[in-house]
Design an enzyme around this catalytic site. Structure first.
Site, PDB file in Angstrom:
ATOM      1  N   CYS A   1      51.672  38.249 -27.999  1.00  0.00           N
ATOM      2  CA  CYS A   1      51.752  36.802 -27.757  1.00  0.00           C
ATOM      3  C   CYS A   1      51.362  35.976 -28.982  1.00  0.00           C
ATOM      4  O   CYS A   1      52.020  34.975 -29.292  1.00  0.00           O
ATOM      5  CB  CYS A   1      50.930  36.403 -26.539  1.00  0.00           C
ATOM      6  SG  CYS A   1      49.205  36.908 -26.561  1.00  0.00           S
TER       7      CYS A   1
ATOM      8  N   ASP B   1      54.783  28.756 -23.826  1.00  0.00           N
ATOM      9  CA  ASP B   1      54.108  29.985 -23.411  1.00  0.00           C
ATOM     10  C   ASP B   1      54.980  31.189 -23.732  1.00  0.00           C
ATOM     11  O   ASP B   1      56.116  31.283 -23.251  1.00  0.00           O
ATOM     12  CB  ASP B   1      53.832  29.913 -21.907  1.00  0.00           C
ATOM     13  CG  ASP B   1      52.956  31.035 -21.402  1.00  0.00           C
ATOM     14  OD1 ASP B   1      52.751  32.012 -22.137  1.00  0.00           O
ATOM     15  OD2 ASP B   1      52.459  30.933 -20.260  1.00  0.00           O
TER      16      ASP B   1
ATOM     17  N   HIS C   1      54.519  34.252 -22.745  1.00  0.00           N
ATOM     18  CA  HIS C   1      54.280  35.341 -21.805  1.00  0.00           C
ATOM     19  C   HIS C   1      55.408  35.509 -20.788  1.00  0.00           C
ATOM     20  O   HIS C   1      55.189  35.525 -19.579  1.00  0.00           O
ATOM     21  CB  HIS C   1      52.948  35.128 -21.087  1.00  0.00           C
ATOM     22  CG  HIS C   1      51.777  35.122 -22.012  1.00  0.00           C
ATOM     23  ND1 HIS C   1      51.270  33.973 -22.566  1.00  0.00           N
ATOM     24  CD2 HIS C   1      51.024  36.142 -22.488  1.00  0.00           C
ATOM     25  CE1 HIS C   1      50.241  34.281 -23.342  1.00  0.00           C
ATOM     26  NE2 HIS C   1      50.067  35.583 -23.305  1.00  0.00           N
TER      27      HIS C   1
END
Length: 383
Positions: free
Chosen positions: A74, A281, A283
């Site tokens: 990430c 994000d 993820h």
């Protein structure tokens, strides 16, 4: 996007909160918006940022390594996003907008190709992971903001097309003279032009480029600057005294945003509204992408097409890296002026120092260190 696998901390599609209708200003990477009258413009701006997420089924890193970065990549993806924003500003301009299904410009395709998940792309996960070994990070290990900043600095040396100068400001100190020497290496220490033989052409990233190849903005002999400033804004949580100053960073026209997040969960912060940070994000696990036969890149999954995520600013981990892009020397001088104005505000606490002096580095023995003989690096600004 239908094939995406959602990971532990990502909302399912359709569950994202709509952007709030508020009279408070919305700041996205140096631009101010009104959420009541410009919501479409806000979403268009966010969607136009490059969105790099976990991928799966790419070629093994290093030939025998992982074929997916789910669970560990990430911060590497956030590093790609902040550098991707710099490349967009460099080649397309901050006001460039992505429209789904619209024919792609050549510069845009070149930028995307630099981030594809394969070993020969300049800024691929493969390159970042393998370069990180030199920073003490084994492949598959989680990175912090400083580590990814150092790796990106090393990788840009090989990108002769973008010709970026990347400076990672350590010890919370930005030294203007260091940056000007980096961006104008053909000048001597005092700022005077170095004497060069007739017909000399400056080298950029190891490549000689003829005068006819120089773009108009490059004739001023300034290498576009990516400035990354790793910061620690507290111990276990962010010190509230730094919050307003951090928010000010998103208001600067040179802003590239902030990489950070929560412990072991990195995000790319691109702005704020009220007390909430706006972020992309990484993820979400998506299949690796291959270019088409006509060299076009299927790009829908590189743009976040749902309302952006938001997080209360107090939830952010205190370890971050703030980024800025200065295309020209005038941009950098303007950035310095704005930082000085922020520093003069009594209600804002300084999060990094800006100095024009030379930095002298000295080592000294620390009697309080828990490691015998350990030496600490002390940086002193000489006026």
């Amino acid at each position: 996007m239908d094939a995406a696998t959602l990971t532990y901390d990502t909302l399912g599609f359709g569950e994202f909160e709509d952007f709030p209708e508020t009279s408070e200003p919305v700041w996205i990477l140096g631009k101010e918006f009104n959420a009541l009258t410009e919501k479409d413009d806000i979403l268009s701006d966010v969607t136009s940022r490059l969105w790099f997420t976990y991928r799966k089924n790419f070629s093994p890193i290093g030939g025998t390594g992982p074929t997916s970065d789910t669970g560990w990549g990430c911060m590497l993806r956030c590093g790609q996003m902040i550098l991707g924003e710099a490349l967009v500003c460099r080649h397309l301009g901050r006001d460039w907008r992505w429209v789904r299904g619209q024919p792609q410009r050549g510069q845009y395709i070149s930028i995307l190709n630099a981030f594809l998940d394969k070993k020969d792309s300049y800024y691929s996960l493969h390159q970042i992971a393998q370069m990180g070994v030199g920073e003490g990070k084994s492949i598959g290990q989680w990175y912090g903001p400083n580590t990814v900043a150092q790796v990106l600095k090393k990788l840009t040396v090989f990108d002769s097309w973008s010709r970026l100068a990347v400076h990672v400001a350590m010890d919370n100190t930005v030294v203007m003279e260091e940056i000007k020497r980096l961006c104008m290496p053909w000048l001597d220490y005092g700022g005077a032009a170095c004497a060069e033989p007739p017909g000399w052409i400056p080298k950029h990233n190891g490549c000689l480029e003829g005068a006819c190849a120089l773009a108009e903005e490059e004739t001023a002999l300034w290498k576009p600057l990516v400035l990354l400033i790793p910061l620690r804004l507290g111990l276990s949580e962010i010190n509230k005294a730094y919050i307003e100053t951090l928010k000010q960073c998103f208001q600067l026209p040179q802003s590239l945003g902030v990489i950070g997040g929560k412990p072991n969960s990195a995000h790319y912060f691109i702005g704020y509204v009220g007390e909430e940070l706006i972020y992309l994000d990484p993820h979400t696990t998506q299949p690796a992408v291959e270019p088409c036969e006509d060299s076009q890149v299927p790009d829908d999954t590189y743009h976040c097409q749902h309302p952006p995520c938001r997080m209360h600013i107090c939830e952010i981990d205190p370890s971050v890296a703030v980024g800025f892009f200065c295309r020209t020397e005038d941009d950098f001088d303007d950035w310095c002026m704005r930082i000085r104005k922020v520093r003069r505000c009594r209600n804002l606490k300084v999060i990094f120092l800006l100095t024009s002096g030379v930095v002298r580095e000295t080592f000294y023995h620390s009697a309080t260190s828990d490691r015998p003989g350990f030496c600490l690096l002390k940086r002193q600004c000489l006026r």
